[in-house]
Design a protein around this motif. Structure first.
Motif, PDB file in Angstrom:
ATOM      1  N   ALA A 105       1.436  -6.393   6.272  1.00 29.74           N
ATOM      2  CA  ALA A 105       1.210  -5.827   4.941  1.00 29.74           C
ATOM      3  C   ALA A 105       0.036  -6.522   4.253  1.00 29.74           C
ATOM      4  O   ALA A 105      -0.819  -5.859   3.651  1.00 29.74           O
ATOM      5  CB  ALA A 105       2.480  -5.928   4.097  1.00 29.74           C
ATOM      6  N   ASP A 106      -0.019  -7.852   4.334  1.00 31.37           N
ATOM      7  CA  ASP A 106      -1.115  -8.588   3.701  1.00 31.37           C
ATOM      8  C   ASP A 106      -2.459  -8.261   4.347  1.00 31.37           C
ATOM      9  O   ASP A 106      -3.459  -8.095   3.654  1.00 31.37           O
ATOM     10  CB  ASP A 106      -0.869 -10.097   3.770  1.00 31.37           C
ATOM     11  CG  ASP A 106       0.243 -10.561   2.834  1.00 31.37           C
ATOM     12  OD1 ASP A 106       0.607  -9.809   1.903  1.00 31.37           O
ATOM     13  OD2 ASP A 106       0.732 -11.688   3.038  1.00 31.37           O
ATOM     14  N   ALA A 107      -2.483  -8.169   5.657  1.00 35.15           N
ATOM     15  CA  ALA A 107      -3.730  -7.852   6.356  1.00 35.15           C
ATOM     16  C   ALA A 107      -4.196  -6.438   6.025  1.00 35.15           C
ATOM     17  O   ALA A 107      -5.394  -6.204   5.832  1.00 35.15           O
ATOM     18  CB  ALA A 107      -3.570  -8.022   7.860  1.00 35.15           C
ATOM     19  N   LEU A 108      -3.277  -5.503   5.941  1.00 36.71           N
ATOM     20  CA  LEU A 108      -3.654  -4.126   5.619  1.00 36.71           C
ATOM     21  C   LEU A 108      -4.182  -4.018   4.190  1.00 36.71           C
ATOM     22  O   LEU A 108      -5.165  -3.310   3.941  1.00 36.71           O
ATOM     23  CB  LEU A 108      -2.473  -3.185   5.836  1.00 36.71           C
ATOM     24  CG  LEU A 108      -2.034  -3.017   7.292  1.00 36.71           C
ATOM     25  CD1 LEU A 108      -0.767  -2.170   7.370  1.00 36.71           C
ATOM     26  CD2 LEU A 108      -3.145  -2.414   8.142  1.00 36.71           C
ATOM     27  N   THR A 109      -3.566  -4.726   3.272  1.00 37.51           N
ATOM     28  CA  THR A 109      -4.055  -4.706   1.894  1.00 37.51           C
ATOM     29  C   THR A 109      -5.444  -5.330   1.815  1.00 37.51           C
ATOM     30  O   THR A 109      -6.321  -4.825   1.107  1.00 37.51           O
ATOM     31  CB  THR A 109      -3.077  -5.443   0.954  1.00 37.51           C
ATOM     32  OG1 THR A 109      -1.787  -4.842   1.073  1.00 37.51           O
ATOM     33  CG2 THR A 109      -3.524  -5.360  -0.487  1.00 37.51           C
TER      34      THR A 109
ATOM     35  N   ILE B 289       0.855  -1.182   0.000  1.00 33.88           N
ATOM     36  CA  ILE B 289       0.000   0.000   0.000  1.00 33.88           C
ATOM     37  C   ILE B 289       0.893   1.235   0.000  1.00 33.88           C
ATOM     38  O   ILE B 289       1.868   1.295   0.758  1.00 33.88           O
ATOM     39  CB  ILE B 289      -0.894   0.011   1.259  1.00 33.88           C
ATOM     40  CG1 ILE B 289      -1.747  -1.261   1.319  1.00 33.88           C
ATOM     41  CG2 ILE B 289      -1.788   1.224   1.283  1.00 33.88           C
ATOM     42  CD1 ILE B 289      -2.513  -1.401   2.617  1.00 33.88           C
ATOM     43  N   SER B 290       0.531   2.223  -0.803  1.00 31.44           N
ATOM     44  CA  SER B 290       1.300   3.465  -0.819  1.00 31.44           C
ATOM     45  C   SER B 290       1.191   4.156   0.534  1.00 31.44           C
ATOM     46  O   SER B 290       0.242   3.918   1.302  1.00 31.44           O
ATOM     47  CB  SER B 290       0.783   4.395  -1.919  1.00 31.44           C
ATOM     48  OG  SER B 290      -0.481   4.930  -1.553  1.00 31.44           O
ATOM     49  N   LYS B 291       2.145   5.003   0.806  1.00 31.49           N
ATOM     50  CA  LYS B 291       2.143   5.730   2.082  1.00 31.49           C
ATOM     51  C   LYS B 291       0.867   6.573   2.226  1.00 31.49           C
ATOM     52  O   LYS B 291       0.259   6.602   3.300  1.00 31.49           O
ATOM     53  CB  LYS B 291       3.382   6.605   2.196  1.00 31.49           C
ATOM     54  CG  LYS B 291       3.480   7.315   3.518  1.00 31.49           C
ATOM     55  CD  LYS B 291       4.750   8.107   3.671  1.00 31.49           C
ATOM     56  CE  LYS B 291       4.687   8.792   5.021  1.00 31.49           C
ATOM     57  NZ  LYS B 291       5.936   9.276   5.488  1.00 31.49           N
ATOM     58  N   ASP B 292       0.461   7.241   1.162  1.00 33.60           N
ATOM     59  CA  ASP B 292      -0.762   8.061   1.219  1.00 33.60           C
ATOM     60  C   ASP B 292      -1.995   7.202   1.492  1.00 33.60           C
ATOM     61  O   ASP B 292      -2.873   7.581   2.270  1.00 33.60           O
ATOM     62  CB  ASP B 292      -0.959   8.831  -0.088  1.00 33.60           C
ATOM     63  CG  ASP B 292       0.007   9.990  -0.236  1.00 33.60           C
ATOM     64  OD1 ASP B 292       0.636  10.394   0.771  1.00 33.60           O
ATOM     65  OD2 ASP B 292       0.145  10.500  -1.373  1.00 33.60           O
TER      66      ASP B 292
ATOM     67  N   LEU C 149     -13.758   7.745   1.209  1.00 34.65           N
ATOM     68  CA  LEU C 149     -13.475   8.278  -0.121  1.00 34.65           C
ATOM     69  C   LEU C 149     -11.983   8.477  -0.364  1.00 34.65           C
ATOM     70  O   LEU C 149     -11.530   8.436  -1.508  1.00 34.65           O
ATOM     71  CB  LEU C 149     -14.236   9.594  -0.344  1.00 34.65           C
ATOM     72  CG  LEU C 149     -15.755   9.477  -0.349  1.00 34.65           C
ATOM     73  CD1 LEU C 149     -16.381  10.846  -0.538  1.00 34.65           C
ATOM     74  CD2 LEU C 149     -16.237   8.493  -1.400  1.00 34.65           C
ATOM     75  N   SER C 150     -11.198   8.659   0.680  1.00 33.30           N
ATOM     76  CA  SER C 150      -9.754   8.845   0.543  1.00 33.30           C
ATOM     77  C   SER C 150      -8.996   7.525   0.429  1.00 33.30           C
ATOM     78  O   SER C 150      -7.824   7.516   0.059  1.00 33.30           O
ATOM     79  CB  SER C 150      -9.210   9.617   1.755  1.00 33.30           C
ATOM     80  OG  SER C 150      -9.809  10.882   1.823  1.00 33.30           O
ATOM     81  N   VAL C 151      -9.656   6.427   0.751  1.00 35.29           N
ATOM     82  CA  VAL C 151      -8.999   5.117   0.682  1.00 35.29           C
ATOM     83  C   VAL C 151      -9.093   4.615  -0.757  1.00 35.29           C
ATOM     84  O   VAL C 151     -10.183   4.451  -1.298  1.00 35.29           O
ATOM     85  CB  VAL C 151      -9.661   4.109   1.651  1.00 35.29           C
ATOM     86  CG1 VAL C 151      -9.021   2.735   1.526  1.00 35.29           C
ATOM     87  CG2 VAL C 151      -9.575   4.622   3.092  1.00 35.29           C
ATOM     88  N   GLU C 152      -7.934   4.396  -1.360  1.00 34.03           N
ATOM     89  CA  GLU C 152      -7.877   3.925  -2.747  1.00 34.03           C
ATOM     90  C   GLU C 152      -7.899   2.404  -2.786  1.00 34.03           C
ATOM     91  O   GLU C 152      -7.374   1.738  -1.898  1.00 34.03           O
ATOM     92  CB  GLU C 152      -6.605   4.439  -3.421  1.00 34.03           C
ATOM     93  CG  GLU C 152      -6.534   5.948  -3.496  1.00 34.03           C
ATOM     94  CD  GLU C 152      -5.193   6.447  -4.017  1.00 34.03           C
ATOM     95  OE1 GLU C 152      -4.348   5.606  -4.431  1.00 34.03           O
ATOM     96  OE2 GLU C 152      -4.990   7.660  -3.999  1.00 34.03           O
ATOM     97  N   LYS C 153      -8.483   1.871  -3.852  1.00 29.21           N
ATOM     98  CA  LYS C 153      -8.554   0.421  -4.017  1.00 29.21           C
ATOM     99  C   LYS C 153      -7.172  -0.204  -4.017  1.00 29.21           C
ATOM    100  O   LYS C 153      -6.213   0.384  -4.517  1.00 29.21           O
ATOM    101  CB  LYS C 153      -9.230   0.065  -5.333  1.00 29.21           C
ATOM    102  CG  LYS C 153     -10.693   0.311  -5.364  1.00 29.21           C
ATOM    103  CD  LYS C 153     -11.250  -0.174  -6.696  1.00 29.21           C
ATOM    104  CE  LYS C 153     -12.712   0.131  -6.800  1.00 29.21           C
ATOM    105  NZ  LYS C 153     -13.284  -0.359  -8.046  1.00 29.21           N
TER     106      LYS C 153
END
Length: 177
Positions: free
Chosen positions: A138-142, A3-6, A52-56
Motif C-alpha cells: 500500500a505504501d509503495a503504491l501510494t 488509494i481508492s479502487k478507481d 490523466l486518469s491517475v489522481e494525486k
C-alpha cells in the motif's frame, strides 16, 4: 493514505503503459527497432492519456528505503547513450531544419537536439515508479502515484511534450519511419 479502487485501477493501467515505454527504450540497447518513430508516437500518446486518469495521492509517511530502488546515474547514462544513438540522425536533421525555418531561435534549436535527454528523463521517472509499483505494498503504491503524478505535472510531463513535438516533426517533416 490508501488509494481508492478507481485510482488503483488507473494506476495499474498506467503501469502497463509505463512498462511498455521502458521496454521499448531498453530495446535500443540492441539498436533501433523498425518503425521507431511510429511506435514511439503511439506510446507517447498513451502515456499522456493514461496519466490523466491517475489522481494525486500523498503517502502517510516518508519511506527513505524506497530511494534504493531508483535508477543510478550510471544506469541512466547507459540508457541515454542507447537513446542518443537511436535518435542522432533525426535530431541533427531537425536542428538544421529549424535553422532554416526559425533562424537562430535557441528554443527551436535546443528541443530537437535534446530529444535523447527528454526520452531518458521520461524513462528514469517511469522506471523508478515501476520499481515501486512492483513492490505492491500500500505504501509503495501510494508513493508510485505521488511520483508519477507529481512527476508528470512538474518534470516528465514537460519532457513528454517536448518529445511529442520532436517526434511529430521527425515523422511528418523528415518522413522518419
Amino acid at each position: 493514505m490508501s488509494i481508492s479502487k478507481d485510482n488503483l485501477n488507473a494506476l495499474n493501467a498506467f503501469a502497463v503503459i509505463a512498462e511498455e515505454y521502458c521496454t521499448f527504450i531498453e530495446l535500443l540497447k540492441k539498436g533501433r527497432p523498425p518503425q521507431f518513430y511510429h511506435r514511439l508516437e503511439s506510446i507517447l500518446a498513451r502515456l499522456h492519456m493514461g496519466i490523466l486518469s491517475v489522481e494525486k495521492a500523498m503517502p502517510a509517511k516518508e519511506h527513505p528505503e524506497f530511494d534504493e530502488l531508483r535508477i543510478s546515474n550510471e544506469q541512466w547514462n547507459h540508457v541515454a547513450g542507447w537513446i542518443g544513438k537511436a535518435v542522432a540522425d533525426e535530431a541533427s536533421d531537425l536542428v538544421v531544419w529549424h535553422e532554416d525555418v526559425d533562424g537562430d531561435d535557441e528554443a527551436c534549436l535546443e528541443r530537437p537536439a535534446m530529444l535523447w535527454d527528454d526520452l531518458a528523463e521520461i524513462y528514469r521517472d517511469l522506471h523508478n515508479g515501476l520499481a515501486l509499483w512492483r513492490m505492491g505494498t500500500a505504501d509503495a503504491l501510494t508513493e508510485t502515484v505521488r511520483q508519477w503524478r507529481e512527476g508528470y505535472e512538474h518534470h516528465w510531463g514537460k519532457h513528454l511534450f517536448n518529445v511529442m513535438n520532436t517526434v511529430h516533426e521527425a515523422r511528418y517533416h523528415l518522413n522518419a519511419e
